[in-house]
Write a protein that holds these residues in place. Sequence first.
Motif, PDB file in Angstrom:
ATOM      1  N   VAL A  92       0.383  13.589   7.494  1.00  0.00           N
ATOM      2  CA  VAL A  92       1.740  14.150   7.563  1.00  0.00           C
ATOM      3  C   VAL A  92       1.960  15.121   6.399  1.00  0.00           C
ATOM      4  O   VAL A  92       2.604  16.161   6.561  1.00  0.00           O
ATOM      5  N   ALA A  93       1.392  14.796   5.233  1.00  0.00           N
ATOM      6  CA  ALA A  93       1.474  15.718   4.097  1.00  0.00           C
ATOM      7  C   ALA A  93       0.793  17.039   4.430  1.00  0.00           C
ATOM      8  O   ALA A  93       1.275  18.117   4.050  1.00  0.00           O
ATOM      9  N   ARG A  94      -0.315  16.980   5.145  1.00  0.00           N
ATOM     10  CA  ARG A  94      -1.025  18.192   5.582  1.00  0.00           C
ATOM     11  C   ARG A  94      -0.134  19.047   6.481  1.00  0.00           C
ATOM     12  O   ARG A  94      -0.079  20.271   6.339  1.00  0.00           O
ATOM     13  N   GLN A  95       0.580  18.393   7.387  1.00  0.00           N
ATOM     14  CA  GLN A  95       1.481  19.126   8.271  1.00  0.00           C
ATOM     15  C   GLN A  95       2.626  19.750   7.475  1.00  0.00           C
ATOM     16  O   GLN A  95       3.066  20.877   7.760  1.00  0.00           O
ATOM     17  N   TRP A  96       3.109  19.011   6.471  1.00  0.00           N
ATOM     18  CA  TRP A  96       4.184  19.530   5.615  1.00  0.00           C
ATOM     19  C   TRP A  96       3.725  20.778   4.865  1.00  0.00           C
ATOM     20  O   TRP A  96       4.449  21.779   4.821  1.00  0.00           O
ATOM     21  N   ALA A 125       9.268   8.779  -3.680  1.00  0.00           N
ATOM     22  CA  ALA A 125       8.035   9.315  -3.100  1.00  0.00           C
ATOM     23  C   ALA A 125       8.259   9.678  -1.636  1.00  0.00           C
ATOM     24  O   ALA A 125       9.174   9.179  -0.976  1.00  0.00           O
ATOM     25  N   ASP A 126       7.394  10.548  -1.115  1.00  0.00           N
ATOM     26  CA  ASP A 126       7.453  10.921   0.299  1.00  0.00           C
ATOM     27  C   ASP A 126       6.681   9.943   1.168  1.00  0.00           C
ATOM     28  O   ASP A 126       7.026   9.733   2.334  1.00  0.00           O
ATOM     29  N   SER A 127       5.632   9.344   0.595  1.00  0.00           N
ATOM     30  CA  SER A 127       4.842   8.378   1.361  1.00  0.00           C
ATOM     31  C   SER A 127       4.189   7.386   0.404  1.00  0.00           C
ATOM     32  O   SER A 127       3.909   7.708  -0.754  1.00  0.00           O
ATOM     33  N   PHE A 180       3.492   8.122  16.292  1.00  0.00           N
ATOM     34  CA  PHE A 180       3.759   8.048  14.858  1.00  0.00           C
ATOM     35  C   PHE A 180       2.549   7.655  14.008  1.00  0.00           C
ATOM     36  O   PHE A 180       2.652   7.623  12.795  1.00  0.00           O
ATOM     37  N   LEU A 181       1.434   7.340  14.634  1.00  0.00           N
ATOM     38  CA  LEU A 181       0.255   6.964  13.850  1.00  0.00           C
ATOM     39  C   LEU A 181      -1.022   7.232  14.644  1.00  0.00           C
ATOM     40  O   LEU A 181      -0.968   7.593  15.817  1.00  0.00           O
ATOM     41  N   PRO A 182      -2.186   7.095  14.013  1.00  0.00           N
ATOM     42  CA  PRO A 182      -3.426   7.549  14.646  1.00  0.00           C
ATOM     43  C   PRO A 182      -3.851   6.775  15.886  1.00  0.00           C
ATOM     44  O   PRO A 182      -4.318   7.367  16.859  1.00  0.00           O
ATOM     45  N   GLU A 183      -3.714   5.424  15.878  1.00  0.00           N
ATOM     46  CA  GLU A 183      -4.313   4.657  16.966  1.00  0.00           C
ATOM     47  C   GLU A 183      -3.445   4.641  18.215  1.00  0.00           C
ATOM     48  O   GLU A 183      -2.242   4.412  18.134  1.00  0.00           O
ATOM     49  N   ASN A 184      -4.077   4.819  19.355  1.00  0.00           N
ATOM     50  CA  ASN A 184      -3.392   4.630  20.635  1.00  0.00           C
ATOM     51  C   ASN A 184      -3.447   3.174  21.079  1.00  0.00           C
ATOM     52  O   ASN A 184      -2.591   2.723  21.832  1.00  0.00           O
ATOM     53  N   SER A 185      -4.469   2.464  20.658  1.00  0.00           N
ATOM     54  CA  SER A 185      -4.614   1.051  21.001  1.00  0.00           C
ATOM     55  C   SER A 185      -4.467   0.236  19.727  1.00  0.00           C
ATOM     56  O   SER A 185      -5.227   0.427  18.779  1.00  0.00           O
ATOM     57  N   TYR A 204      10.931  12.977   7.568  1.00  0.00           N
ATOM     58  CA  TYR A 204       9.755  13.724   8.037  1.00  0.00           C
ATOM     59  C   TYR A 204       9.293  13.259   9.414  1.00  0.00           C
ATOM     60  O   TYR A 204       8.147  13.503   9.801  1.00  0.00           O
ATOM     61  N   LYS A 205      10.172  12.612  10.173  1.00  0.00           N
ATOM     62  CA  LYS A 205       9.767  12.049  11.457  1.00  0.00           C
ATOM     63  C   LYS A 205       9.246  13.113  12.424  1.00  0.00           C
ATOM     64  O   LYS A 205       8.311  12.853  13.188  1.00  0.00           O
TER      65      LYS A 205
END
Length: 469
Positions: free
Chosen positions: A153-157, A287-289, A341-346, A313-314
């Motif tokens: 998310v920091a990368r996207q920011w 902090a942001d994260s 909202f996070l990496p895993e789909n499962s 930052y949603k």
Amino acid sequence: MKTYLENDWSEIDNLLDIIKNQGLSYLSTLSDRPTSIDQKEASREEGMPESGYGTKKVLEIFNERFEPVIVGSSGPRYWGFVTGGATPASIAGDWLTSIYDQNTQSTSGQGDVSAVVELETIKLMLDLLGLPQSFLGGFVTGATMSNFTCLAVARQWIGKEKGKDIAKDGISVPFKILTATPHSSSLKSLSLLGIGSGNIVKVKTMEGNREAMCMEDLENQILELHGEPFILISSGGTVNTVDFDDFKAIAELKKKYNFWWHIDAAFGGFAACADNTKHLVEGWEFADSITIDCHKWLNVPYESALFFIKEQYKILQVETFQNSNAPYLGDPLENFSYLNFLPENSRRLKALPAWFSLMAYGKNGYKEIVESNILLSQKFGKYIEDSNDFKLLAPVRLNTVCFTLKDNAYQDKVNEFLEKLNNTGKVFMTPTFYNQHKGIRAAFVNWRTSEKDIELVFNIMTEIISTLK
């Protein structure tokens, strides 16, 4: 195969009873379980059976080949890798997690709604750690994936600050990451994210046997960026000496400069639970994260960590992790799903063991665990400090003791000493290198550890060092 399945299902109550009794036997003898063991027998491989054996027979095979080499990593004298144990409540929650077998994603009621449990657990954790409810959180497999999630998310920011959508178009802008003593999992995350650990700008550490970053040098490094947005990775407890960056000072810098502030507080964040140490995390709410590892000091079974990212930052979070290529419309919290909202789909219901343990023992229970471990680390450190054979490499700041052999002439025997110590099976510690010395690290995070364990281990250490002289 069908017959075995039908038989196992008809016998499920008996099978679970057998497993329960075996589990109880393990837990009741955990203090005596070896922390290291010869695993030659387990290396003997068997081929894939044609028709299978059924569960009872497979349990017999497991008990013959693998059970004897299962070490007591959740026991009171496993002091390596900052490994926590598992509270009784978290074991109950973990068993139910397997039984209910939910794929935790949504709160809508269409299919699975177990995300309701997770969102409540996040609120409990924020309350336990004294953090505001303005953080959106979720469970992942460990601190590595938590750091990955936060830094993604920091990368996207960073991209948006430079007019780019990195999640969609890829990295086309340079990155700067400022940090002093990052954990290896942060470096791995930077590599996985395509940012590259080579883009790190190392900030000097404070003088006086410290791992925390020097605030003066940090600001100097920021000024050299001439207003370019950057990512700051700070430490809420370094690995070797559990040193903390000055969060209050960083919060002041955040008022003046434009950067994403990430805190790796995998185990050090639990300093917030104890009255005498909560000052170490003052200011971290800005902090942001934040990364928190639950299978360390929360004492829940392995593969459990949290990310906390400010809810503001949603949209960036959804842009990074959304489960489709379509642009996200509206408020992603209105029809919430962890898919976006996070990496895993499962994902299994990782929150349930934590929910059980938090509800079972409350703030006071975790305060007692943290304060007990801190006291034990101080006592072990005092044994080291008063010894003629060992010396501390750094002050005992929280729950980790970093030490080495006292005589510098014995530096080439540190690894041999540790190997002999671990081979006793009575304790497990890990090697390290700190302040130009080969060292040994003992981390105290297990709710079972007692003063008797400290005395037992130090006596063994004294016996082993005498054989090396």
